[in-house]
Design a protein around this motif. Sequence first.
Motif, PDB file in Angstrom:
ATOM      1  N   ASP A  61      -2.600 -16.209  14.760  1.00  0.00           N
ATOM      2  CA  ASP A  61      -4.012 -16.584  14.816  1.00  0.00           C
ATOM      3  C   ASP A  61      -4.126 -18.108  14.788  1.00  0.00           C
ATOM      4  O   ASP A  61      -3.732 -18.754  13.835  1.00  0.00           O
ATOM      5  N   VAL A  62      -4.648 -18.679  15.858  1.00  0.00           N
ATOM      6  CA  VAL A  62      -4.824 -20.135  15.948  1.00  0.00           C
ATOM      7  C   VAL A  62      -6.309 -20.490  16.123  1.00  0.00           C
ATOM      8  O   VAL A  62      -6.641 -21.535  16.670  1.00  0.00           O
ATOM      9  N   THR A  63      -7.167 -19.609  15.636  1.00  0.00           N
ATOM     10  CA  THR A  63      -8.605 -19.856  15.705  1.00  0.00           C
ATOM     11  C   THR A  63      -8.921 -21.125  14.913  1.00  0.00           C
ATOM     12  O   THR A  63      -8.458 -21.281  13.787  1.00  0.00           O
ATOM     13  N   PRO A  64      -9.705 -22.036  15.491  1.00  0.00           N
ATOM     14  CA  PRO A  64     -10.056 -23.266  14.761  1.00  0.00           C
ATOM     15  C   PRO A  64     -10.742 -22.953  13.426  1.00  0.00           C
ATOM     16  O   PRO A  64     -11.502 -21.994  13.306  1.00  0.00           O
ATOM     17  N   GLU A  65     -10.465 -23.777  12.424  1.00  0.00           N
ATOM     18  CA  GLU A  65     -11.022 -23.574  11.081  1.00  0.00           C
ATOM     19  C   GLU A  65     -12.550 -23.532  11.094  1.00  0.00           C
ATOM     20  O   GLU A  65     -13.157 -22.742  10.380  1.00  0.00           O
ATOM     21  N   LYS A  66     -13.156 -24.379  11.888  1.00  0.00           N
ATOM     22  CA  LYS A  66     -14.617 -24.415  11.956  1.00  0.00           C
ATOM     23  C   LYS A  66     -15.159 -23.047  12.384  1.00  0.00           C
ATOM     24  O   LYS A  66     -16.135 -22.551  11.817  1.00  0.00           O
ATOM     25  N   LEU A  67     -14.520 -22.429  13.358  1.00  0.00           N
ATOM     26  CA  LEU A  67     -14.950 -21.121  13.834  1.00  0.00           C
ATOM     27  C   LEU A  67     -14.689 -20.046  12.781  1.00  0.00           C
ATOM     28  O   LEU A  67     -15.502 -19.143  12.581  1.00  0.00           O
ATOM     29  N   LYS A  68     -13.569 -20.154  12.075  1.00  0.00           N
ATOM     30  CA  LYS A  68     -13.269 -19.193  11.006  1.00  0.00           C
ATOM     31  C   LYS A  68     -14.334 -19.255   9.905  1.00  0.00           C
ATOM     32  O   LYS A  68     -14.758 -18.227   9.379  1.00  0.00           O
ATOM     33  N   LYS A  69     -14.777 -20.457   9.559  1.00  0.00           N
ATOM     34  CA  LYS A  69     -15.800 -20.620   8.523  1.00  0.00           C
ATOM     35  C   LYS A  69     -17.115 -19.978   8.956  1.00  0.00           C
ATOM     36  O   LYS A  69     -17.795 -19.329   8.164  1.00  0.00           O
ATOM     37  N   ILE A  70     -17.464 -20.161  10.216  1.00  0.00           N
ATOM     38  CA  ILE A  70     -18.698 -19.570  10.741  1.00  0.00           C
ATOM     39  C   ILE A  70     -18.600 -18.049  10.687  1.00  0.00           C
ATOM     40  O   ILE A  70     -19.545 -17.368  10.297  1.00  0.00           O
ATOM     41  N   LYS A  71     -17.448 -17.509  11.065  1.00  0.00           N
ATOM     42  CA  LYS A  71     -17.237 -16.055  11.014  1.00  0.00           C
ATOM     43  C   LYS A  71     -17.374 -15.541   9.589  1.00  0.00           C
ATOM     44  O   LYS A  71     -18.011 -14.515   9.347  1.00  0.00           O
ATOM     45  N   ASN A  72     -16.764 -16.234   8.628  1.00  0.00           N
ATOM     46  CA  ASN A  72     -16.815 -15.814   7.232  1.00  0.00           C
ATOM     47  C   ASN A  72     -18.247 -15.826   6.694  1.00  0.00           C
ATOM     48  O   ASN A  72     -18.626 -14.963   5.918  1.00  0.00           O
ATOM     49  N   LYS A  73     -19.047 -16.807   7.102  1.00  0.00           N
ATOM     50  CA  LYS A  73     -20.448 -16.874   6.662  1.00  0.00           C
ATOM     51  C   LYS A  73     -21.218 -15.657   7.170  1.00  0.00           C
ATOM     52  O   LYS A  73     -22.036 -15.107   6.455  1.00  0.00           O
ATOM     53  N   ARG A  74     -20.934 -15.253   8.391  1.00  0.00           N
ATOM     54  CA  ARG A  74     -21.640 -14.116   8.977  1.00  0.00           C
ATOM     55  C   ARG A  74     -21.263 -12.816   8.278  1.00  0.00           C
ATOM     56  O   ARG A  74     -22.070 -11.900   8.200  1.00  0.00           O
ATOM     57  N   LEU A  75     -20.037 -12.734   7.803  1.00  0.00           N
ATOM     58  CA  LEU A  75     -19.578 -11.500   7.161  1.00  0.00           C
ATOM     59  C   LEU A  75     -20.052 -11.361   5.725  1.00  0.00           C
ATOM     60  O   LEU A  75     -20.082 -10.278   5.166  1.00  0.00           O
ATOM     61  N   HIS A  76     -20.421 -12.462   5.108  1.00  0.00           N
ATOM     62  CA  HIS A  76     -20.844 -12.418   3.687  1.00  0.00           C
ATOM     63  C   HIS A  76     -22.314 -12.619   3.524  1.00  0.00           C
ATOM     64  O   HIS A  76     -23.114 -12.955   4.111  1.00  0.00           O
TER      65      HIS A  76
END
Length: 76
Positions: A61-76
């Motif tokens: 997984d090489v997804t950029p950290e910024k995108l990972k943070k956005i994904k995590n916000k949507r899930l919580h």
Amino acid sequence: MLPKEKIDRINELSRKSKSVGLTDAEKEEQQQLRKEYLQTFRSSVKNTLQNVTILDPKGNDVTPEKLKKIKNKRLH
């Protein structure tokens, strides 16, 4: 997605502007329709990116950290 009627109207105004020109009211309508189209398009791209995971050829997984943070916000 923008309704087909609005996309058809955008295309109709575009053709008319190239052939005979538009009235001031039609120019305003064209600008408003284009603005709405771009908002819809950008929203669609943003939503798609928020649901993407990027993997390198080895499967890491090489997804950029910024995108990972956005994904995590949507899930919580």
